[in-house]
Design an enzyme around this catalytic site. Structure first.
Site, PDB file in Angstrom:
ATOM      1  N   ASP A  15      53.912  38.607  33.554  1.00 22.66           N
ATOM      2  CA  ASP A  15      52.877  38.395  32.541  1.00 22.66           C
ATOM      3  C   ASP A  15      53.456  38.779  31.177  1.00 22.66           C
ATOM      4  O   ASP A  15      54.131  39.800  31.059  1.00 22.66           O
ATOM      5  CB  ASP A  15      51.647  39.261  32.857  1.00 22.66           C
ATOM      6  CG  ASP A  15      50.526  38.992  31.877  1.00 22.66           C
ATOM      7  OD1 ASP A  15      49.706  38.112  32.165  1.00 22.66           O
ATOM      8  OD2 ASP A  15      50.487  39.646  30.812  1.00 22.66           O
TER       9      ASP A  15
ATOM     10  N   ARG B 170      48.191  38.860  36.331  1.00 26.04           N
ATOM     11  CA  ARG B 170      47.886  38.871  34.906  1.00 26.04           C
ATOM     12  C   ARG B 170      47.509  40.283  34.453  1.00 26.04           C
ATOM     13  O   ARG B 170      47.059  41.102  35.238  1.00 26.04           O
ATOM     14  CB  ARG B 170      46.709  37.927  34.635  1.00 26.04           C
ATOM     15  CG  ARG B 170      47.022  36.471  34.992  1.00 26.04           C
ATOM     16  CD  ARG B 170      47.578  35.744  33.812  1.00 26.04           C
ATOM     17  NE  ARG B 170      46.530  35.591  32.818  1.00 26.04           N
ATOM     18  CZ  ARG B 170      45.661  34.607  32.835  1.00 26.04           C
ATOM     19  NH1 ARG B 170      45.707  33.693  33.759  1.00 26.04           N
ATOM     20  NH2 ARG B 170      44.723  34.516  31.903  1.00 26.04           N
ATOM     21  N   CYS B 171      47.708  40.529  33.148  1.00 25.53           N
ATOM     22  CA  CYS B 171      47.358  41.828  32.586  1.00 25.53           C
ATOM     23  C   CYS B 171      45.871  42.084  32.776  1.00 25.53           C
ATOM     24  O   CYS B 171      45.114  41.139  32.711  1.00 25.53           O
ATOM     25  CB  CYS B 171      47.720  41.893  31.097  1.00 25.53           C
ATOM     26  SG  CYS B 171      46.458  41.250  29.987  1.00 25.53           S
ATOM     27  N   PRO B 172      45.405  43.278  33.075  1.00 27.55           N
ATOM     28  CA  PRO B 172      46.185  44.527  33.158  1.00 27.55           C
ATOM     29  C   PRO B 172      46.609  44.908  34.583  1.00 27.55           C
ATOM     30  O   PRO B 172      46.916  46.069  34.836  1.00 27.55           O
ATOM     31  CB  PRO B 172      45.177  45.549  32.632  1.00 27.55           C
ATOM     32  CG  PRO B 172      43.850  45.024  33.106  1.00 27.55           C
ATOM     33  CD  PRO B 172      43.960  43.524  33.177  1.00 27.55           C
ATOM     34  N   LEU B 173      46.635  43.933  35.503  1.00 29.29           N
ATOM     35  CA  LEU B 173      46.920  44.274  36.911  1.00 29.29           C
ATOM     36  C   LEU B 173      48.258  44.977  37.136  1.00 29.29           C
ATOM     37  O   LEU B 173      48.316  45.943  37.909  1.00 29.29           O
ATOM     38  CB  LEU B 173      46.803  43.018  37.792  1.00 29.29           C
ATOM     39  CG  LEU B 173      45.393  42.405  37.825  1.00 29.29           C
ATOM     40  CD1 LEU B 173      45.372  41.131  38.673  1.00 29.29           C
ATOM     41  CD2 LEU B 173      44.378  43.408  38.368  1.00 29.29           C
TER      42      LEU B 173
END
Lengths: 390, 76
Positions: free
Chosen positions: B43, B16-19
């Site tokens: 994502d 998921r953001c911001p990964l």
């Protein structure tokens, strides 16, 4: 700053402003007569009708419309649905195309989806990096055959860049296309644009209670609302949506509007300065941050920025823990897990996104305290996530 | 190692953001200037945030050759 003042640093006026004292007073005062149904013929009903007429008159005066052009709806969302579907249906013989900007409120876009599901067409006009309408594309889209209605938000509640409504309205007028303007972000704060055929707003944005929306339909606009079969002529004539109106809330909304409008110019100037300070300070003191939207041509009270490598939900929770209520367009903070369509349309960074929107009760002290604490909060979150020095 | 025409791949599917952006920021310095990293990310925010990151960081966003794939060239 007192602990209480710190706790009440509420920076989300674009969702809902705290109830204005004038609204509170009017709300309580109107409970005595506001329970009655204004459409009946006895004394109590006439008193209720008197409240409704007075609220309609006062609201119309501030907005610069005729009372007969104004309808109170159950919410800003309800007003937007009514405007889009009623405006499209009113011109169904001319065409079935709905032209709108890419950054309309989701209520307008959802009504557009309904129109498409029913066999209509929708054309979305893009915005630039600052969130401003692409006027050339708008001109071409409105000039095309079969356009029944065009919609342009006065300014996005997510970013605040002012839209060229006057120019867009001139294009619409040249092609005989009615223009719907969603003025929720500016109503009661700055003068309304001109040239529109329909306009919507929401009372809780200016300090009225929730549950009151506004729809203004200029005389002569073709308007055929979807619930027309269930929306009686007396109700329409009285200026409220289908069913019994929430009169105390309507009266309170009108009182709040009149009060905020009396101080609007001074408040706008004060809030503009605070937002300028936030824009400058955030860019200067928080590393890897993108402040979005037009720095000058914008609404006075709203600012949005995104912090690289920080997840929006953690940032919101951490700010809340420190006593700051803010909103976000990051996907992790939305029910759909999609990033804000406004940030998407602008190509802006969507994670770590924070929207701050001010109101009359926000003090300079609260803003300065926030600006002093924010860099440390962001740095700590980055440290915890192990993303410093990237 | 991949050749000049074969991009390095960075699998961020399911993240998921911001990964995905964080992973890209970590990985990019490890490839040579001019080389391309293909980020795989599903994502919904990745399609927006990867080009935005490139803009902020002065790197080149090459494009999206397929759904959930985003090519970034190290330009500095």
């Amino acid at each position: 700053m007192s602990e209480q003042a710190r706790r009440s640093a509420y920076f989300d006026a674009a969702t809902a402003s705290p109830l204005h004292p004038a609204a509170r007073e009017a709300l309580i005062a109107s409970l005595a007569d506001g329970w009655a149904d204004p459409s009946r013929l006895y004394t109590q009903a006439r008193r209720a009708r008197g409240l409704l007429d007075a609220a309609r008159g006062a609201t119309a005066e501030v907005l610069g419309v005729r009372p007969a052009e104004l309808t109170f709806t159950a919410s800003g969302t309800a007003a937007a649905h009514l405007a889009v579907l009623g405006g499209l249906a009113g011109r169904r013989r001319t065409g079935r195309v709905f032209v709108h900007s890419a950054i309309e409120h989701s209520a307008v876009l959802h009504a557009g989806d309904d129109h498409v599901s029913a066999g209509g067409q929708a054309v979305s006009v893009p915005v630039d990096r600052l969130g401003r309408l692409d006027e050339d594309t708008w001109r071409a889209a409105v000039a095309a055959d079969g356009v029944a209605l065009a919609a342009l938000i006065a300014a996005s509640h997510e970013v605040g860049t002012l839209q060229p409504v006057t120019q867009a309205a001139e294009v619409c007028a040249a092609h005989g296309v009615p223009l719907l303007v969603d003025a929720a972000v500016i109503a009661g704060r700055t003068p309304l644009p001109t040239g529109w055929s329909m306009l919507t707003a929401s009372a809780r944005k200016w300090g009225g209670p929730p549950g009151v929306g506004l729809l203004a339909v200029r005389t002569g606009t073709r308007f055929d609302p979807p619930q027309s079969a269930h929306w009686s002529q007396p109700e329409r004539a009285a200026g409220h949506g289908p069913g019994a109106p929430d009169l105390p809330a309507i009266v309170a909304s009108a009182a709040a509007l009149r009060a905020v409008w009396a101080e609007a110019e001074a408040e706008a100037a004060r809030q503009r300065k605070l937002v300028d300070r936030i824009r400058e300070q955030v860019a200067a003191t928080v590393t890897d941050v993108e402040v979005v939207g037009d720095p000058v041509d914008r609404v006075p009270h709203l600012v949005t920025f995104s912090c690289l490598y920080v997840d929006g939900e953690s940032l919101l929770r951490e700010l809340d823990r420190h006593g700051y209520a803010v909103s976000s367009g990051s996907s992790c903070t939305s029910s759909t897990l999609e990033p804000s369509h406004v940030l998407v349309a602008m190509g802006a960074l969507s994670h770590g996104n924070v929207r701050i929107s001010l109101h009359r009760e926000v003090t300079e002290e609260q803003v300065d305290r926030f600006l002093a604490e924010l860099p440390g909060i962001v740095a700590r979150l980055r440290e915890e996530a192990g993303v410093t020095g990237l | 190692m991949s050749g000049a025409t074969e991009p390095h791949e960075l699998d961020c599917l399911g993240q998921r953001c911001p990964l995905p952006v964080i992973a890209l920021a970590r990985r990019l310095p490890q490839v040579a200037v001019g080389e391309v990293i293909r980020v795989l990310a599903d994502d919904p925010a990745a399609a927006l945030d990867i080009p935005a990151w490139c803009r902020l960081r002065g790197q080149e966003f090459v494009g999206s050759p397929a759904e959930y794939a985003f090519d970034v060239r190290r330009s500095s």
